[in-house]
Design an enzyme around this catalytic site. Structure first.
Site, PDB file in Angstrom:
ATOM      1  N   CYS A  20     -48.902  54.041 -44.466  1.00  0.00           N
ATOM      2  CA  CYS A  20     -49.508  55.182 -43.780  1.00  0.00           C
ATOM      3  C   CYS A  20     -48.691  56.439 -44.058  1.00  0.00           C
ATOM      4  O   CYS A  20     -47.480  56.363 -44.275  1.00  0.00           O
ATOM      5  CB  CYS A  20     -49.574  54.919 -42.272  1.00  0.00           C
ATOM      6  SG  CYS A  20     -50.518  56.181 -41.386  1.00  0.00           S
ATOM      7  N   ASP A 283     -57.560  41.688 -36.535  1.00  0.00           N
ATOM      8  CA  ASP A 283     -56.711  42.855 -36.776  1.00  0.00           C
ATOM      9  C   ASP A 283     -55.385  42.756 -36.008  1.00  0.00           C
ATOM     10  O   ASP A 283     -54.331  43.158 -36.501  1.00  0.00           O
ATOM     11  CB  ASP A 283     -57.494  44.094 -36.302  1.00  0.00           C
ATOM     12  CG  ASP A 283     -56.899  45.383 -36.827  1.00  0.00           C
ATOM     13  OD1 ASP A 283     -56.043  45.324 -37.713  1.00  0.00           O
ATOM     14  OD2 ASP A 283     -57.307  46.451 -36.342  1.00  0.00           O
TER      15      ASP A 283
END
Ligand code: SF4
Ligand code: SF4
Length: 417
Positions: A20, A283
């Site tokens: 990220c 997730d």
């Protein structure tokens, strides 16, 4: 336990793994880099992308949704998604294909916006609220806030007619500002909102929830206030904004399956595919115990229906006695499994249990009325006799509603406004 073959109709994909370009304090995914210790930069290869899309479209029925997430999926660059949509066209003849895209918005420019609109991607944009709320935890790597860029992205996406939802994390700070957050998104034009209550384990003390987590005692009033705001914006019985949690609960009140997995009886209805093709149960459970296989050796449909994934699915219905005795079990189903495990002091009860009980107690009467009105509009039930609904027969405000809902007249067909 689910005893039929689950159809493969949606996948959650991490093309850039946990990588990220931001450093939000409450991120739960950045630590997943430890699963791939040999790799510094996580990127899905074209080979893995093709294998994934080919399998998905050959093993699904007519519908397939690809949800691209991270980490941050824009790190793959636009050409990766051009290739993905081309492969979807090659392998997906006769399919109805959907693409979801969850992003922090930092790299989105005009070219991205045009692409996302052309291929009708549904974008989830992480934006926690006004500047003081968003920048509280959502920082760039240099420690600066990201709000200015993300709000510019929101405007660009909306001006470009990209379908955009706001993804809003509720943390220990933002929980104090339900009205400010709701009005901010509404004013910006983000009428579809998904609120995500935050609870993670403390890095320094795994025996407690991390300090940025939201407490149940604060989440309850937050949800009730948000519900009031949502309700106040109804016009002619139709909501002007969409709040995913409320929408999902509404499904329960009209006897339909909610779209949100947290409200289902069992988990395990989808799988996650990491950048290297590894497949995991959920997730929030991308961890060695819940690795199901890899798409280069295994078939997705087999992994989705594997004994391991069945076992994962049944964790959700393994409920503490409090849930089994709870009047809201049919709505709540004990909530998300990960919210039962992040703070050991919860004793496997959902971290947000008290908040949910408070909310369901508060909202029930209103949901019943909205559901009743909806069923009348759909023709599923009959409206009250005209002489009563037009007030020709005198009905007291506290009398039972003549439509048969079981509610007081003032809270049902006799509701003002
Ligand atoms: S653990 Fe939570 S997010 Fe994962 S499938 Fe279950 S309910 Fe959904
Ligand atoms: S409200 Fe609490 S006790 Fe009731 S089902 Fe949900 S988590 Fe369980």
């Amino acid at each position: 336990m689910i005893d039929y073959v689950k159809p493969l109709d949606s996948l959650l994909i991490k093309p850039a793994g946990p990588d990220c370009n931001m450093a939000c304090s409450y991120c739960f995914y950045y630590e997943k880099a430890s699963l791939f210790p040999q790799i510094k930069k996580h990127r899905m290869s074209e080979d893995t992308l093709e294998c994934l899309i080919k399998q998905a479209l050959q093993q699904s029925n007519r519908q397939m949704t690809f949800s691209w997430q991270g980490g941050e999926p824009t790190l793959m660059g636009l050409d990766f998604y051009r290739k993905a949509t081309q492969l979807q066209q090659n392998y997906g003849r006769g399919h109805v294909i959907g693409n979801g895209f969850q992003t922090n918005g930092i790299l989105i420019d005009n070219a991205w916006a045009q692409f996302l609109r052309s291929y009708q991607f549904l974008v989830g944009l992480s934006l926690d609220g006004p500047r003081h709320i968003h920048d509280y935890y959502r920082k760039m790597r240099d420690g600066k806030g990201s709000w200015s860029k993300v709000t510019d992205t929101a405007r660009l996406l909306l001006d470009s007619d990209v379908s955009t939802n706001a993804l809003i994390v509720i943390n220990d700070y933002s929980v104090n500002y339900p009205a400010e957050i709701y009005e901010f998104h509404k004013d910006l034009g983000l009428a579809h909102m998904q609120f995500i209550p935050c609870v993670e384990t403390d890095d320094h003390n795994p025996g407690i929830a991390a300090p940025f987590s939201v407490s149940s005692d604060k989440l309850g009033p937050f949800l009730c206030r948000l519900f009031d705001l949502w309700l106040a914006d109804f016009s002619g019985g139709i909501p002007a904004t969409s709040i995913r949690f409320f929408d999902s609960i509404f499904y329960r009140y009209v006897d339909m399956l909610p779209p949100e997995c947290t409200l289902l009886e069992e988990c395990g209805v989808y799988v996650v595919v990491e950048h290297n093709g590894d497949v995991y149960s959920c997730d929030f459970f991308v961890e060695p115990d819940w690795k199901l296989g890899n798409i280069h050796q295994d078939r997705l449909i087999d992994l989705l229906n594997s004994p391991r994934q069945q076992k994962f699915g049944s964790l959700k219905s393994d409920l503490p006695q409090e849930c089994k005795n709870c009047r809201w079990l049919g709505m709540c189903r004990g909530g998300c499994v990960k919210d039962r495990l992040r703070d050991p002091r919860d004793n496997k009860l959902n971290h947000f249990c008290r908040a949910y009980q408070m909310f369901f107690d508060y909202a029930d009467v209103h949901f019943k009325r909205i559901a009743r009105e909806w069923k009348i509009r759909q023709g599923f039930v009959s409206p009250p006799p005209p002489e009563q609904s037009q007030g020709k027969a005198k009905i007291g405000r506290n009398d039972p509603c003549p439509c048969g809902s079981g509610l007081k007249f003032k809270n049902c067909c006799g509701r003002q406004g």
